[in-house]
Design a protein around this motif. Structure first.
Motif, PDB file in Angstrom:
ATOM      1  N   PRO A   2       0.831  -1.203   0.000  1.00 30.92           N
ATOM      2  CA  PRO A   2       0.000   0.000   0.000  1.00 30.92           C
ATOM      3  C   PRO A   2       0.869   1.258   0.000  1.00 30.92           C
ATOM      4  O   PRO A   2       1.872   1.333   0.704  1.00 30.92           O
ATOM      5  N   GLU A   3       0.464   2.224  -0.805  1.00 32.64           N
ATOM      6  CA  GLU A   3       1.199   3.477  -0.913  1.00 32.64           C
ATOM      7  C   GLU A   3       0.302   4.628  -0.448  1.00 32.64           C
ATOM      8  O   GLU A   3      -0.734   4.396   0.168  1.00 32.64           O
ATOM      9  N   LEU A   4       0.706   5.832  -0.739  1.00 33.61           N
ATOM     10  CA  LEU A   4      -0.007   7.006  -0.233  1.00 33.61           C
ATOM     11  C   LEU A   4      -1.508   6.968  -0.531  1.00 33.61           C
ATOM     12  O   LEU A   4      -2.320   7.162   0.388  1.00 33.61           O
ATOM     13  N   PRO A   5      -1.952   6.720  -1.764  1.00 34.95           N
ATOM     14  CA  PRO A   5      -3.403   6.713  -2.013  1.00 34.95           C
ATOM     15  C   PRO A   5      -4.162   5.642  -1.237  1.00 34.95           C
ATOM     16  O   PRO A   5      -5.293   5.883  -0.791  1.00 34.95           O
ATOM     17  N   GLU A   6      -3.570   4.468  -1.084  1.00 40.87           N
ATOM     18  CA  GLU A   6      -4.237   3.397  -0.337  1.00 40.87           C
ATOM     19  C   GLU A   6      -4.377   3.772   1.138  1.00 40.87           C
ATOM     20  O   GLU A   6      -5.433   3.579   1.751  1.00 40.87           O
ATOM     21  N   MET A   7      -3.302   4.309   1.715  1.00 43.07           N
ATOM     22  CA  MET A   7      -3.335   4.658   3.129  1.00 43.07           C
ATOM     23  C   MET A   7      -4.236   5.867   3.379  1.00 43.07           C
ATOM     24  O   MET A   7      -4.873   5.970   4.426  1.00 43.07           O
ATOM     25  N   GLU A   8      -4.289   6.773   2.426  1.00 44.79           N
ATOM     26  CA  GLU A   8      -5.203   7.916   2.564  1.00 44.79           C
ATOM     27  C   GLU A   8      -6.654   7.449   2.476  1.00 44.79           C
ATOM     28  O   GLU A   8      -7.528   7.961   3.187  1.00 44.79           O
ATOM     29  N   THR A   9      -6.919   6.471   1.618  1.00 43.45           N
ATOM     30  CA  THR A   9      -8.258   5.889   1.546  1.00 43.45           C
ATOM     31  C   THR A   9      -8.630   5.224   2.862  1.00 43.45           C
ATOM     32  O   THR A   9      -9.743   5.416   3.384  1.00 43.45           O
ATOM     33  N   ASN A  47     -10.098   0.109  26.241  1.00 45.18           N
ATOM     34  CA  ASN A  47     -10.957   1.190  26.724  1.00 45.18           C
ATOM     35  C   ASN A  47     -10.464   2.583  26.345  1.00 45.18           C
ATOM     36  O   ASN A  47     -10.990   3.577  26.851  1.00 45.18           O
ATOM     37  N   GLN A  48      -9.486   2.627  25.450  1.00 49.31           N
ATOM     38  CA  GLN A  48      -9.050   3.921  24.924  1.00 49.31           C
ATOM     39  C   GLN A  48      -9.913   4.311  23.724  1.00 49.31           C
ATOM     40  O   GLN A  48     -10.347   3.461  22.943  1.00 49.31           O
ATOM     41  N   THR A  49     -10.132   5.599  23.560  1.00 46.66           N
ATOM     42  CA  THR A  49     -10.908   6.121  22.446  1.00 46.66           C
ATOM     43  C   THR A  49      -9.978   6.510  21.298  1.00 46.66           C
ATOM     44  O   THR A  49      -8.893   7.049  21.534  1.00 46.66           O
ATOM     45  N   ILE A  50     -10.391   6.222  20.077  1.00 50.56           N
ATOM     46  CA  ILE A  50      -9.655   6.669  18.901  1.00 50.56           C
ATOM     47  C   ILE A  50      -9.978   8.143  18.691  1.00 50.56           C
ATOM     48  O   ILE A  50     -11.056   8.497  18.202  1.00 50.56           O
ATOM     49  N   LYS A  51      -9.065   9.028  19.062  1.00 49.52           N
ATOM     50  CA  LYS A  51      -9.327  10.468  18.957  1.00 49.52           C
ATOM     51  C   LYS A  51      -9.207  10.944  17.518  1.00 49.52           C
ATOM     52  O   LYS A  51     -10.082  11.641  17.006  1.00 49.52           O
ATOM     53  N   THR A  52      -8.100  10.615  16.878  1.00 47.96           N
ATOM     54  CA  THR A  52      -7.886  11.027  15.495  1.00 47.96           C
ATOM     55  C   THR A  52      -7.153   9.916  14.745  1.00 47.96           C
ATOM     56  O   THR A  52      -6.492   9.071  15.351  1.00 47.96           O
ATOM     57  N   ILE A  53      -7.293   9.932  13.423  1.00 50.90           N
ATOM     58  CA  ILE A  53      -6.505   9.048  12.564  1.00 50.90           C
ATOM     59  C   ILE A  53      -5.865   9.931  11.504  1.00 50.90           C
ATOM     60  O   ILE A  53      -6.561  10.618  10.747  1.00 50.90           O
ATOM     61  N   SER A  54      -4.558   9.926  11.460  1.00 48.33           N
ATOM     62  CA  SER A  54      -3.832  10.737  10.486  1.00 48.33           C
ATOM     63  C   SER A  54      -2.908   9.837   9.676  1.00 48.33           C
ATOM     64  O   SER A  54      -2.722   8.664   9.981  1.00 48.33           O
ATOM     65  N   ARG A  55      -2.346  10.407   8.633  1.00 46.10           N
ATOM     66  CA  ARG A  55      -1.434   9.661   7.764  1.00 46.10           C
ATOM     67  C   ARG A  55      -0.152  10.450   7.572  1.00 46.10           C
ATOM     68  O   ARG A  55      -0.166  11.664   7.460  1.00 46.10           O
ATOM     69  N   ARG A  56       0.963   9.738   7.551  1.00 47.01           N
ATOM     70  CA  ARG A  56       2.252  10.309   7.149  1.00 47.01           C
ATOM     71  C   ARG A  56       2.898   9.301   6.225  1.00 47.01           C
ATOM     72  O   ARG A  56       3.162   8.158   6.629  1.00 47.01           O
ATOM     73  N   ALA A  57       3.088   9.687   4.962  1.00 48.55           N
ATOM     74  CA  ALA A  57       3.650   8.781   3.961  1.00 48.55           C
ATOM     75  C   ALA A  57       2.790   7.521   3.880  1.00 48.55           C
ATOM     76  O   ALA A  57       1.585   7.604   3.650  1.00 48.55           O
ATOM     77  N   LYS A  58       3.381   6.345   4.117  1.00 51.85           N
ATOM     78  CA  LYS A  58       2.646   5.078   4.051  1.00 51.85           C
ATOM     79  C   LYS A  58       2.200   4.604   5.435  1.00 51.85           C
ATOM     80  O   LYS A  58       1.763   3.463   5.589  1.00 51.85           O
ATOM     81  N   TYR A  59       2.293   5.471   6.429  1.00 43.75           N
ATOM     82  CA  TYR A  59       1.904   5.126   7.794  1.00 43.75           C
ATOM     83  C   TYR A  59       0.523   5.681   8.126  1.00 43.75           C
ATOM     84  O   TYR A  59       0.142   6.755   7.662  1.00 43.75           O
ATOM     85  N   LEU A  60      -0.210   4.962   8.987  1.00 45.93           N
ATOM     86  CA  LEU A  60      -1.380   5.512   9.649  1.00 45.93           C
ATOM     87  C   LEU A  60      -1.034   5.708  11.116  1.00 45.93           C
ATOM     88  O   LEU A  60      -0.350   4.873  11.732  1.00 45.93           O
ATOM     89  N   ILE A  61      -1.541   6.794  11.676  1.00 43.93           N
ATOM     90  CA  ILE A  61      -1.252   7.143  13.061  1.00 43.93           C
ATOM     91  C   ILE A  61      -2.580   7.295  13.798  1.00 43.93           C
ATOM     92  O   ILE A  61      -3.359   8.209  13.512  1.00 43.93           O
ATOM     93  N   PHE A  62      -2.838   6.396  14.736  1.00 42.15           N
ATOM     94  CA  PHE A  62      -4.057   6.429  15.535  1.00 42.15           C
ATOM     95  C   PHE A  62      -3.735   7.106  16.869  1.00 42.15           C
ATOM     96  O   PHE A  62      -2.963   6.568  17.670  1.00 42.15           O
ATOM     97  N   LEU A  71       1.071   3.277  15.711  1.00 38.47           N
ATOM     98  CA  LEU A  71       1.682   3.566  14.415  1.00 38.47           C
ATOM     99  C   LEU A  71       1.609   2.309  13.562  1.00 38.47           C
ATOM    100  O   LEU A  71       2.178   1.276  13.912  1.00 38.47           O
ATOM    101  N   LEU A  72       0.896   2.406  12.439  1.00 36.24           N
ATOM    102  CA  LEU A  72       0.677   1.252  11.565  1.00 36.24           C
ATOM    103  C   LEU A  72       1.457   1.398  10.261  1.00 36.24           C
ATOM    104  O   LEU A  72       1.369   2.425   9.580  1.00 36.24           O
ATOM    105  N   HIS A  73       2.209   0.356   9.929  1.00 35.68           N
ATOM    106  CA  HIS A  73       2.803   0.244   8.595  1.00 35.68           C
ATOM    107  C   HIS A  73       2.448  -1.143   8.077  1.00 35.68           C
ATOM    108  O   HIS A  73       2.840  -2.143   8.661  1.00 35.68           O
ATOM    109  N   LEU A  74       1.708  -1.207   6.983  1.00 36.03           N
ATOM    110  CA  LEU A  74       1.236  -2.491   6.474  1.00 36.03           C
ATOM    111  C   LEU A  74       2.313  -3.269   5.730  1.00 36.03           C
ATOM    112  O   LEU A  74       2.229  -4.492   5.616  1.00 36.03           O
ATOM    113  N   MET A  75       3.305  -2.572   5.194  1.00 38.26           N
ATOM    114  CA  MET A  75       4.377  -3.207   4.440  1.00 38.26           C
ATOM    115  C   MET A  75       3.803  -4.075   3.321  1.00 38.26           C
ATOM    116  O   MET A  75       2.690  -3.873   2.862  1.00 38.26           O
ATOM    117  N   LEU A  76       4.590  -5.040   2.859  1.00 37.64           N
ATOM    118  CA  LEU A  76       4.180  -5.873   1.731  1.00 37.64           C
ATOM    119  C   LEU A  76       3.141  -6.901   2.164  1.00 37.64           C
ATOM    120  O   LEU A  76       3.396  -7.701   3.055  1.00 37.64           O
TER     121      LEU A  76
END
Length: 267
Positions: A2-9, A47-62, A71-76
């Motif tokens: 997954p690249e920038l468009p996939e992670m942004e989706t 029991n934590q709340t997901i406050k925001t979800i952001s993206r940096r490059a190919k990462y998602l940040i919850f 910090l999520l990186h899906l890799m191959l």
């Protein structure tokens, strides 16, 4: 991968699905997919709340309610599915985050990971990355100044995360096809007109990828009509006709990376 468009989706869809929701349960089936002991990971994010979800490059940040981050990186091969237990794909699940009777399943995290980090640790992890290509502040002038410092091929430069963040093997091929430039051409051989064309092709292809939901084949949730709408022009289409000039698309290795292009209209 997954690249920038996939992670942004993923970012936009997950923001609707789990933004503001509380994590009610955590199941870890592959300890190597996380970075701390299972008990610690489970206890801290339950029991934590997901406050925001952001993206940096190919990462998602919850961002979680207590100020920590996932910090999520899906890799191959990594992907996600959101839904009820009976709707999940028949695949091995490495991590499951529950939100009541709905779950976010992390699949294919053999190389990818979901790390629990502090704010400082996230910043440290991402500090060496290049600029975001779609950042409004990333102007044509900024792009030209960035490229002046590079001497490698166009293919290797576009996928270098220290140069530009979020572009990988797939969209680098698409961008160079759209710009009518060969992947083995050297960055410092480009003239001003070619650099301008490359900049606008980066913008066009990435925005098109986001608009069409990226290329991921697997839907994020049951009934997902957004994910996976992007169709490649040249990437992974060796032997097919170029849609622009009808010559055959070829594949060559450039610094051990596969590059798909049209030898006729990319020059």
């Amino acid at each position: 991968m997954p690249e920038l468009p996939e992670m942004e989706t993923y970012r936009t869809l997950l923001g609707t699905l789990i933004g503001g929701q509380k994590i009610t349960d955590v199941v870890i089936q592959r300890e190597k997919s996380i970075n701390v002991p299972v008990d610690q990971f489970t206890k801290q994010i339950s029991n934590q709340t997901i406050k925001t979800i952001s993206r940096r490059a190919k990462y998602l940040i919850f961002q979680l309610g207590d100020g920590s981050y996932l910090l999520l990186h899906l890799m191959l091969g990594g992907w996600m599915f959101f839904g009820k237990e009976e709707d999940k794909p028949d695949r091995t699940i490495q991590v499951r985050l529950s939100f009541g009777d709905q779950h976010l399943f992390f699949i294919g995290l053999r190389l990818g990971y979901l790390h629990l980090l502090s704010s400082d640790m996230v910043n440290k992890e991402l500090e060496d990355m290049g600029p975001e290509p779609l950042d409004p502040q990333f102007s044509i002038d900024a792009f030209q100044q960035l490229m002046e410092k590079r001497k490698g091929t166009l293919k290797t430069t576009l996928i270098n995360q220290d140069a530009l963040a979020g572009i990988g093997g797939g969209y680098s091929d698409e961008i160079l096809w759209h710009a009518e430039l060969r992947p083995d051409k050297k960055v410092n051989d480009l003239d001003g007109q070619q650099l301008t064309r490359l900049y606008h092709s980066i913008q066009f292809i990435l925005q098109r990828g986001i608009k069409q939901g990226g290329y991921m084949e697997n839907p994020l949730y049951k009934g997902d009509g957004k994910t996976g709408g992007y169709q490649f022009y040249v990437h992974a289409r060796e032997g097919d006709e170029c849609s622009r000039c009808h010559a055959r698309i070829v594949m060559e290795k450039i610094s051990s990376r596969k590059a798909y292009f049209c030898p006729n209209c990319q020059h």
